[in-house]
Design an enzyme around this catalytic site. Structure first.
Site, PDB file in Angstrom:
ATOM      1  N   HIS A   1       3.357  -0.449   4.496  1.00  0.00           N
ATOM      2  CA  HIS A   1       3.197  -1.500   3.485  1.00  0.00           C
ATOM      3  C   HIS A   1       4.423  -1.677   2.582  1.00  0.00           C
ATOM      4  O   HIS A   1       4.299  -1.853   1.364  1.00  0.00           O
ATOM      5  CB  HIS A   1       1.961  -1.235   2.637  1.00  0.00           C
ATOM      6  CG  HIS A   1       0.663  -1.404   3.370  1.00  0.00           C
ATOM      7  ND1 HIS A   1       0.517  -2.203   4.489  1.00  0.00           N
ATOM      8  CD2 HIS A   1      -0.565  -0.845   3.165  1.00  0.00           C
ATOM      9  CE1 HIS A   1      -0.729  -2.156   4.916  1.00  0.00           C
ATOM     10  NE2 HIS A   1      -1.419  -1.334   4.137  1.00  0.00           N
TER      11      HIS A   1
ATOM     12  N   HIS B   1      -3.835  -7.477   0.626  1.00  0.00           N
ATOM     13  CA  HIS B   1      -4.707  -6.333   0.921  1.00  0.00           C
ATOM     14  C   HIS B   1      -5.996  -6.403   0.110  1.00  0.00           C
ATOM     15  O   HIS B   1      -6.438  -5.404  -0.468  1.00  0.00           O
ATOM     16  CB  HIS B   1      -3.966  -5.036   0.641  1.00  0.00           C
ATOM     17  CG  HIS B   1      -4.382  -3.879   1.489  1.00  0.00           C
ATOM     18  ND1 HIS B   1      -5.671  -3.385   1.501  1.00  0.00           N
ATOM     19  CD2 HIS B   1      -3.689  -3.112   2.356  1.00  0.00           C
ATOM     20  CE1 HIS B   1      -5.744  -2.363   2.329  1.00  0.00           C
ATOM     21  NE2 HIS B   1      -4.551  -2.182   2.877  1.00  0.00           N
TER      22      HIS B   1
ATOM     23  N   GLU C   1      -6.410  -8.453   6.996  1.00  0.00           N
ATOM     24  CA  GLU C   1      -5.004  -8.610   6.642  1.00  0.00           C
ATOM     25  C   GLU C   1      -4.280  -9.367   7.768  1.00  0.00           C
ATOM     26  O   GLU C   1      -3.958  -8.801   8.801  1.00  0.00           O
ATOM     27  CB  GLU C   1      -4.364  -7.239   6.443  1.00  0.00           C
ATOM     28  CG  GLU C   1      -5.058  -6.382   5.396  1.00  0.00           C
ATOM     29  CD  GLU C   1      -4.719  -4.917   5.561  1.00  0.00           C
ATOM     30  OE1 GLU C   1      -3.534  -4.553   5.405  1.00  0.00           O
ATOM     31  OE2 GLU C   1      -5.633  -4.132   5.880  1.00  0.00           O
TER      32      GLU C   1
END
Length: 344
Positions: A107, A181, A305
């Site tokens: 991420h 997210h 996502e």
């Protein structure tokens, strides 16, 4: 429609603001300038009662304490995992920071877009409101090449559809894979397990993963497995996997739908991205309590996502996430909320 602004604490000495976009039926979305976090999404159930369907926290201090969950945040430069310590572009290897157990990049690294204060410009309109967030990511940040100018536009309309548009330009060839997210629970963020909530995904293939949650080879068929959501049914079991969406890459299309029989709420997913990560709160057991003191519970929410597939920079057979210098990155995802009057 209308947009309201209020203070939401501080992050690393910088003020954080919360913007609430409210539509004509009273549904609303609240977005923080820290991380572009989706803090609240209030939408009606089948009886018209508004409920908050996204997990989040009451204070900035709580978001900081639970930063590893990325709750509701914008993710970049790369959503999901990159293995091998980095990637190559034009024959040059770029090492990036491994922030997951020292072996994976997750991420965006140690300081991703979720830990940035974004500049915000609210734009009220007829039938829809927008919040435009902008950010500059310098060359070399977390190991990524290129000075990157990023713009993310949240749009919320009178039909209770939330659209997120991601745009960016780099001055060097780089890789980019932005997503959000948000942790959804259509029975309310305090509504218990999502295992009985139903899901449809327009995906014939998914990525099998190893112990690091990195893909093993090419995507495999969903046929005859619990990964087959081509017909809507209860989620039933935990997931943390990427699904390859059907349809033309870059074509904005319906990719999935979720439904909660208890409340009647629905969420329809549209995107132009090639994949979606389904995550069902497998690791959701943090000590920090959600809004209103609601405890975190495993399998308490699901994430959808939209993104390029995991480890794409090191998988030449997958759709490329390479962004050439001077080219415009532009993707769009919509979460459209609605209701069913009764179970089908």
């Amino acid at each position: 429609m209308s947009i309201a602004k209020r203070a939401f604490g501080c992050y690393e000495g910088q003020a954080v603001e919360a913007y609430t976009l409210t539509n004509s039926v009273g549904a609303s979305v609240t977005i923080l300038t820290c991380g572009g976090i989706l803090n609240r999404i209030l939408v009606p159930d089948r009886n018209g009662v508004l409920g908050d369907v996204v997990c989040g926290f009451d204070t900035m201090e709580d978001y900081i304490a639970d930063a590893g969950s990325y709750t509701g945040a914008l993710i970049g430069r790369y959503g999901n995992r990159i293995g091998g310590g980095g990637f190559s572009i034009n024959g040059v290897f770029y090492p990036i920071r491994n922030n997951e157990g020292g072996v994976c990049h997750l991420h965006g690294g140690v300081v991703g877009f979720n830990r940035k204060i974004w500049a915000a410009e609210p734009q009220e309109g007829e039938g829809e409101d927008r919040l435009v967030l902008t950010l500059f990511s310098p060359d070399g940040e977390e190991g990524y090449p290129g000075n990157l100018n990023v713009k993310v536009t949240y749009t919320f309309d009178d039909a209770s559809a939330l659209t997120i548009q991601y745009e960016a330009v780099s001055d060097r060839d780089t890789v980019l894979n932005m997503t959000n997210h948000a942790y959804f629970n259509l029975n309310g963020y305090d509504g218990g397990s999502v295992m009985e909530q139903e899901l449809y995904l327009d995906a014939d293939r998914y990525d099998a993963v190893d112990e690091l949650l990195l893909p093993i080879g090419d995507p495999v068929p969903v046929d005859g497995t619990p990964f087959d959501f081509r017909t809507m049914h209860p989620i039933a079991v935990p997931f943390d996997h990427s699904f390859v969406l059907n349809g033309e890459i870059g074509c904005y299309r319906k990719a999935g739908e979720a439904y909660d029989p208890a409340s009647g709420r629905t969420l329809t997913l549209y995107t132009d991205m090639p994949a979606v990560q389904l995550y069902t709160g497998v690791f959701m057991d943090g000590a920090t309590k959600f809004k209103g003191g609601v405890p975190q519970r495993r399998l308490h929410a699901f994430c959808l996502e939209t993104q390029y597939s995991p480890n794409t920079p090191n998988r030449p057979t997958m759709p490329s996430c390479l962004l050439r210098a001077g080219e415009r990155y532009h993707t769009k995802t919509t979460f459209a909320f609605g209701v069913r009057a009764s179970a089908l």
